[in-house]
Write a protein that holds these residues in place. Structure first.
Motif: not given
Length: 379
Positions: A105-119
């Motif tokens: 998931p792109v967002d969580g309680s303790a993380w965020q995913a980066m560079r989503l354009s790369r999939n």
């Protein structure tokens, strides 16, 4: 007086050789004859060989050159959805693919995913569970604000168009040394925010202005999970970790922290082949009795130390290795690539992420939402 008839006939017969000699003297074919002892050219018969007409050479069919095979990175890089198969890592970390991958998931309680354009926020379900657990543990137990997660794998793994040789079987993940901000990043921020380098100017030590003991705790937390086999960091970071833990009695976890090229703004987590993933090729286990802070580290520091003099000119540059083709990957990757019908614009395969904010990426270049899941908490 009348000459007898037989005398006339005899005279005519004697005149024939003289006529033949006179005729040969005017024949061009006898012009190169060797003269005889009397100085006269002897008649020569020139044998003319009968020449057979040459057979026309058969025209070879004009075979068009076969086009080179399409690189596997182009095939896997074009797929935006996971293979609808049972979860399975296939092949080696740098030569394989993954079936049944899940998206972090792109967002969580303790993380965020980066560079989503790369999939590239995909992985084997075991990796997804580990990242979610690691993020929560680091925040609750070590005081880390939260993880910024970089590249993991593509929806079906395989070679990538840019960046990595590994990350192909859904068991690798990059985590930034930069902590998660205290707000939800916009799509534009996820694309443009830069990760901070941990290196000092000398290239063989960390910068004390940015390096901290909390990052040592973060690496120790990551190494504490039994499914984690290796954590790749820059040799200067390995050196800093060795120095910070020199008084610790339990140093077995340090054997998992491996020095390698790059990895000065993020660390690379690699987990073991999951149970049931037939065809997954494992790496040899590290020696838990060797903390890696001795001779191996010294060798790596010499490798990465910036040269004092310009490097010598290479007479002939090396040819780059040809890219991997689908035929060079495990045979099962062909089924992974071909499985499932491509989704249409009306029927996305996975739910899109909720919009980050109105100030997200501009309309001319929106952050893609293909293959990302809604926010969820780890179980």
């Amino acid at each position: 007086m009348r000459v007898p008839a037989f005398v006339v006939g005899l005279t005519a017969l004697l005149a024939v050789p003289a006529l033949l000699v006179a005729q040969d003297a005017t024949d061009p074919a006898a012009s190169d004859a060797t003269p005889n002892v009397a100085g006269q050219a002897a008649p020569v018969q020139v044998a003319r060989a009968e020449t057979k007409p040459k057979k026309a050479a058969k025209a070879k069919p004009n075979k068009a050159a076969k086009p080179p095979p399409v690189p596997a990175k182009e095939l896997f890089g074009a797929v935006t959805t996971p293979a609808p198969l049972a979860a399975r890592s296939i092949g080696f970390y740098a030569k394989g693919c993954v079936a049944g991958a899940q998206a972090l998931p792109v967002d969580g309680s303790a993380w965020q995913a980066m560079r989503l354009s790369r999939n590239r926020n995909w992985g084997h379900p075991n990796l997804i569970k580990l990242i979610e657990r690691f993020a929560v543990d680091a925040k609750q137990k070590d005081g880390w604000p939260g993880l910024l997660v970089g590249d993991m794998s593509q929806p079906r793994g395989g070679p990538m168009l840019t960046g990595h040789a590994s990350h192909q079987v859904g068991l690798d993940a990059d985590v930034w040394f930069t902590p998660m901000p205290d707000h939800r990043l916009t799509g534009k921020e996820r694309e443009e925010l830069s990760a901070a380098s941990m290196l000092a100017e000398d290239g063989v030590s960390v910068d004390p202005k940015v390096w901290s003991d909390t990052r040592v705790k973060l690496l120790k937390r990551a190494a504490s999970y039994p499914q984690v086999e290796r954590i790749f960091v820059h040799p200067a970071i390995k050196k800093a970790v060795c120095e910070a833990t020199k008084d610790e009695k339990d140093r077995g976890w340090l054997s998992k922290v491996r020095p390698y090229w790059g990895h000065y703004y993020h660390f690379h987590i690699r987990i073991a082949c999951p149970k049931g993933s037939t065809g997954c090729e494992a790496q040899p286990h590290v020696n838990a009795k060797d903390d890696g802070c001795g001779k191996e580290l010294t060798t790596w520091l010499k490798r990465v130390k910036p040269p004092t003099a310009p490097p010598p000119k290479i007479a002939k540059p090396r040819r780059p290795k040809p890219p991997l083709t689908l035929a060079q990957l495990p045979a099962a990757c062909q089924a992974v690539l071909a499985s499932g019908a491509p989704p249409t614009a009306d029927t996305p395969s996975t739910p899109a992420a909720e919009p980050a904010s109105k100030a997200a990426a501009p309309a001319s270049k929106p952050a893609p939402a293909v293959g990302v899941a809604k926010t969820s908490l780890p179980k």
